[in-house]
Design a protein around this motif. Structure first.
Motif, PDB file in Angstrom:
ATOM      1  N   GLU A  77       4.908   6.880  -5.541  1.00 29.40           N
ATOM      2  CA  GLU A  77       6.262   7.358  -5.261  1.00 29.40           C
ATOM      3  C   GLU A  77       6.307   8.031  -3.885  1.00 29.40           C
ATOM      4  O   GLU A  77       5.463   8.860  -3.565  1.00 29.40           O
ATOM      5  N   LEU A  78       7.310   7.658  -3.105  1.00 28.77           N
ATOM      6  CA  LEU A  78       7.487   8.188  -1.756  1.00 28.77           C
ATOM      7  C   LEU A  78       8.398   9.414  -1.774  1.00 28.77           C
ATOM      8  O   LEU A  78       9.474   9.388  -2.371  1.00 28.77           O
ATOM      9  N   ASP A  89       6.912  12.549   4.549  1.00 28.97           N
ATOM     10  CA  ASP A  89       6.481  11.161   4.338  1.00 28.97           C
ATOM     11  C   ASP A  89       5.186  11.088   3.542  1.00 28.97           C
ATOM     12  O   ASP A  89       4.194  10.489   3.959  1.00 28.97           O
ATOM     13  N   GLU A  90       5.206  11.656   2.375  1.00 26.13           N
ATOM     14  CA  GLU A  90       4.030  11.644   1.511  1.00 26.13           C
ATOM     15  C   GLU A  90       4.245  10.690   0.338  1.00 26.13           C
ATOM     16  O   GLU A  90       5.356  10.547  -0.177  1.00 26.13           O
ATOM     17  N   VAL A  91       3.154  10.048  -0.064  1.00 25.63           N
ATOM     18  CA  VAL A  91       3.181   9.148  -1.207  1.00 25.63           C
ATOM     19  C   VAL A  91       2.281   9.737  -2.281  1.00 25.63           C
ATOM     20  O   VAL A  91       1.120  10.083  -2.022  1.00 25.63           O
ATOM     21  N   ALA A  92       2.830   9.888  -3.486  1.00 23.90           N
ATOM     22  CA  ALA A  92       2.072  10.442  -4.610  1.00 23.90           C
ATOM     23  C   ALA A  92       1.578   9.305  -5.501  1.00 23.90           C
ATOM     24  O   ALA A  92       2.327   8.357  -5.789  1.00 23.90           O
ATOM     25  N   PHE A  93       0.336   9.424  -5.932  1.00 20.51           N
ATOM     26  CA  PHE A  93      -0.284   8.421  -6.796  1.00 20.51           C
ATOM     27  C   PHE A  93      -0.607   9.036  -8.153  1.00 20.51           C
ATOM     28  O   PHE A  93      -0.861  10.243  -8.267  1.00 20.51           O
ATOM     29  N   THR A 225       2.593  -2.153   6.149  1.00 23.72           N
ATOM     30  CA  THR A 225       1.429  -1.297   6.356  1.00 23.72           C
ATOM     31  C   THR A 225       1.037  -0.733   4.999  1.00 23.72           C
ATOM     32  O   THR A 225       1.763   0.090   4.430  1.00 23.72           O
ATOM     33  N   SER A 226      -0.074  -1.189   4.476  1.00 23.49           N
ATOM     34  CA  SER A 226      -0.505  -0.702   3.170  1.00 23.49           C
ATOM     35  C   SER A 226      -1.160   0.662   3.298  1.00 23.49           C
ATOM     36  O   SER A 226      -1.681   1.031   4.352  1.00 23.49           O
ATOM     37  N   ALA A 227      -1.121   1.387   2.190  1.00 32.21           N
ATOM     38  CA  ALA A 227      -1.802   2.680   2.063  1.00 32.21           C
ATOM     39  C   ALA A 227      -1.394   3.666   3.152  1.00 32.21           C
ATOM     40  O   ALA A 227      -2.218   4.105   3.956  1.00 32.21           O
ATOM     41  N   PRO A 228      -0.117   4.069   3.202  1.00 32.25           N
ATOM     42  CA  PRO A 228       0.346   4.964   4.272  1.00 32.25           C
ATOM     43  C   PRO A 228      -0.226   6.374   4.192  1.00 32.25           C
ATOM     44  O   PRO A 228      -0.029   7.160   5.128  1.00 32.25           O
ATOM     45  N   ALA A 275       0.377   1.306  -2.440  1.00 33.85           N
ATOM     46  CA  ALA A 275       1.622   1.604  -1.722  1.00 33.85           C
ATOM     47  C   ALA A 275       1.677   0.819  -0.419  1.00 33.85           C
ATOM     48  O   ALA A 275       1.089   1.217   0.583  1.00 33.85           O
ATOM     49  N   SER A 276       2.372  -0.307  -0.423  1.00 35.89           N
ATOM     50  CA  SER A 276       2.630  -1.046   0.812  1.00 35.89           C
ATOM     51  C   SER A 276       3.963  -0.571   1.372  1.00 35.89           C
ATOM     52  O   SER A 276       4.942  -0.445   0.636  1.00 35.89           O
ATOM     53  N   SER A 277       4.002  -0.337   2.672  1.00 35.28           N
ATOM     54  CA  SER A 277       5.157   0.369   3.224  1.00 35.28           C
ATOM     55  C   SER A 277       5.659  -0.262   4.509  1.00 35.28           C
ATOM     56  O   SER A 277       4.990  -1.083   5.134  1.00 35.28           O
TER      57      SER A 277
END
Length: 552
Positions: A77-78, A89-93, A225-228, A275-277
């Motif tokens: 989730e972004l 601009d953080e992505v939570a896993f 861009t994967s894995a931001p 997370a591909s972004s």
């Protein structure tokens, strides 16, 4: 015998489950794969297999299987802004993603091989990557890019010395912090843009030099861009002298976050845990890697390494699908006997097993070429065999996984079986790092510009010369395809497929059990393969038994 009626059947009778295969857990993903064990021993040593056994045991646990399922069910989730309106601009896993990543890095599957003197480091890493990918394929993306970044970073000694020890670390240290304070780092890559795709020379992202030597600011957009959340990225942009490669840190040395906007996460067919972004650069600070105008040549080393992982990842998907299919058939009865004993099911499973063993043999041969890159033959073979394998193995995977899914019938079509996850994942590696056409054309490029590449292929397949007439004939027919230059481009896929099949056939004839090599040459080199399960002759039961997982 008295006939029972519905009224006579007690409620608890229908709750008794029979004729269902037990979950495939508790097996060692490494040591139970005979084709993999033999390939690792052949190109490495028995000690390498022994070293990988703990990884294989953990990959086969119920816990690992559960974490793989959870990582896919709970998508990243972004969060673009924090509660105060600051751009973060953080992505939570999900925690299961971190569980998988921690073990992948800890087992040395990221960039560790580049920082060791062990003679078979890349063979070990390749086999481990294949085995651990059985748990869940999506988290392999940042692991793969981290592995692949190191050879590209060597274009600049200072940058390589700064980043390689962190990337090669076996400590998983997530979170956006100053690199110098971290115990380990991960790398990503950003090449493609909206208007260009594989044609990276059409990129429009601009790199503007600053007053600091080697430093630029980037301005533009990256489509994939994967894995931001990774710590650094290799990206391409247009500098004053042309397309150039840059290192983009996520966090700058002073602790501030680089201006890198995550526009959105891609809603993909598969690879859901990853997370591909899309990214936007608005004055993003970057360091030049290599000379201006030489960006494609600089980053191509990273592309080559990720292509190897595409082959490894596809082979892993094949093997996991085969494991599930053969395990199911070994425990499910129909029409009076086990499915695995039915002649037609044996035909299908044997065909799937031969496909998987051929992919395994080729994938591990490529890994061995990385270990022996100083040898001119190995370097030339890697140049031609990588796009061949990337084209052929990755193209065969969706076809193979679909057939394996069908072996489970309706059980294979429900999410709990894990087969739908594998099926959605199956097309990915054929798209990633160049589609089928791009790789087929790359084969032509190697053949036309690097004569040593064709010589290496001829030498390698020639090691089996005289051992099987069908293989000899297929090699001769493939070489004949090179004679008509006018039709080479339109026939590039056919040529790449035949070259790859001959290479696989050569490896199987030399190293696989006779029944496996015989079936492969008869079905893959004698004409069109057609559907799986159309084999004619051969010891199919022995092939199936070789491929079916066993518990300790």
């Amino acid at each position: 015998m008295e006939r029972r009626t519905a009224a006579d059947i007690r409620t608890d009778d229908i709750r008794i489950v029979t004729n269902q295969a037990p979950p495939l857990v508790g097996h060692n993903v490494v040591t139970a794969d005979l084709a993999l064990v033999e390939a690792v021993t052949r190109h490495g040593s028995a000690e390498v297999v022994e070293d990988l056994a703990p990884l294989g045991a953990e990959a086969g646990t119920a816990e690992a299987r559960e974490h793989g399922i959870l990582a896919n069910e709970h998508h990243p989730e972004l969060t673009p802004y924090d509660r105060y309106g600051n751009r973060i601009d953080e992505v939570a896993f999900h925690p299961s993603w971190h569980w998988l990543m921690e073990r992948a890095v800890g087992h040395g599957l990221a960039a560790a091989p580049w920082e060791t003197d062990a003679p078979h480091a890349h063979v070990r890493r390749a086999a481990g990557f294949m085995a651990w990918s059985h748990t869940e394929p999506g988290h392999g993306c940042p692991i793969s890019m981290t592995y692949a970044a190191v050879p590209a970073l060597r274009a600049d000694d200072a940058i390589a010395k700064e980043w390689t020890p962190l990337l090669a670390s076996t400590t998983y240290d997530p979170g956006l912090r100053t690199p110098s304070t971290k115990r380990g780092a991960l790398a990503g890559m950003g090449m493609t843009e909206k208007q260009g795709g594989s044609d990276v020379r059409a990129n429009v992202t601009v790199a503007r030099p600053t007053s600091t030597d080697g430093e630029y600011t980037l301005h533009g957009h990256k489509w994939f861009t994967s894995a931001p959340m990774n710590d650094m990225f290799l990206v391409l942009a247009q500098a004053p002298d042309g397309v150039t490669c840059f290192v983009v840190p996520r966090v700058l040395p002073d602790g501030t976050r680089n201006q890198l906007d995550v526009v959105r996460l891609k809603d993909k067919l598969g690879n859901r845990s990853n997370a591909s972004s899309e990214l936007e650069f608005r004055g993003t600070v970057a360091q030049r890697l290599g000379d201006e105008g030489r960006g494609v040549r600089t980053i191509i080393e990273m592309v080559a390494a990720t292509r190897l992982d595409c082959v490894l990842g596809s082979t892993s998907l094949m093997r996991r699908a085969l494991n599930e299919a053969s395990w199911h058939a070994a425990h499910r009865s129909a029409f009076g006997s086990l499915l695995a004993d039915k002649p037609l099911m044996q035909n299908v499973l044997a065909d799937l097993a031969v496909e998987t063993e051929a992919a395994t043999a080729l994938a591990m041969r490529l890994a061995a070429a990385v270990d022996r890159a100083h040898d001119p033959h190995e370097a030339a073979l890697r140049r031609i065999a990588l796009p061949l394998a990337k084209f052929y193995v990755c193209k065969r995977t969706p076809f193979m996984v679909a057939e394996a899914l069908e072996c489970l019938g309706g059980n294979g079509y429900v999410e709990e079986s894990v087969m739908p996850l594998l099926y959605r994942e199956a097309p990915l590696n054929s798209v990633w790092e160049g589609s089928g056409n791009v790789n087929a054309l790359d084969v032509l490029r190697a053949l036309s510009r690097e004569p040593e590449a064709l010589a290496a292929w001829i030498t390698e397949v020639g090691l089996a010369r005289g051992a099987d007439a069908r293989l000899d004939r297929a090699v001769d027919e493939t070489l004949a395809l090179l004679g008509d230059e006018a039709t080479l481009e339109v026939s590039a896929r056919r040529l790449a497929g035949r070259m790859a099949a001959c290479l696989q056939g050569s490896l199987l004839v030399r190293f696989a059990p006779a029944e496996v090599a015989d079936v492969y040459c008869a079905s893959r080199l004698g004409g069109s393969e057609g559907t799986f399960g159309a084999l004619q002759g051969g010891d199919l039961a022995a092939i199936v038994a070789r491929a079916t997982p066993t518990l300790p």
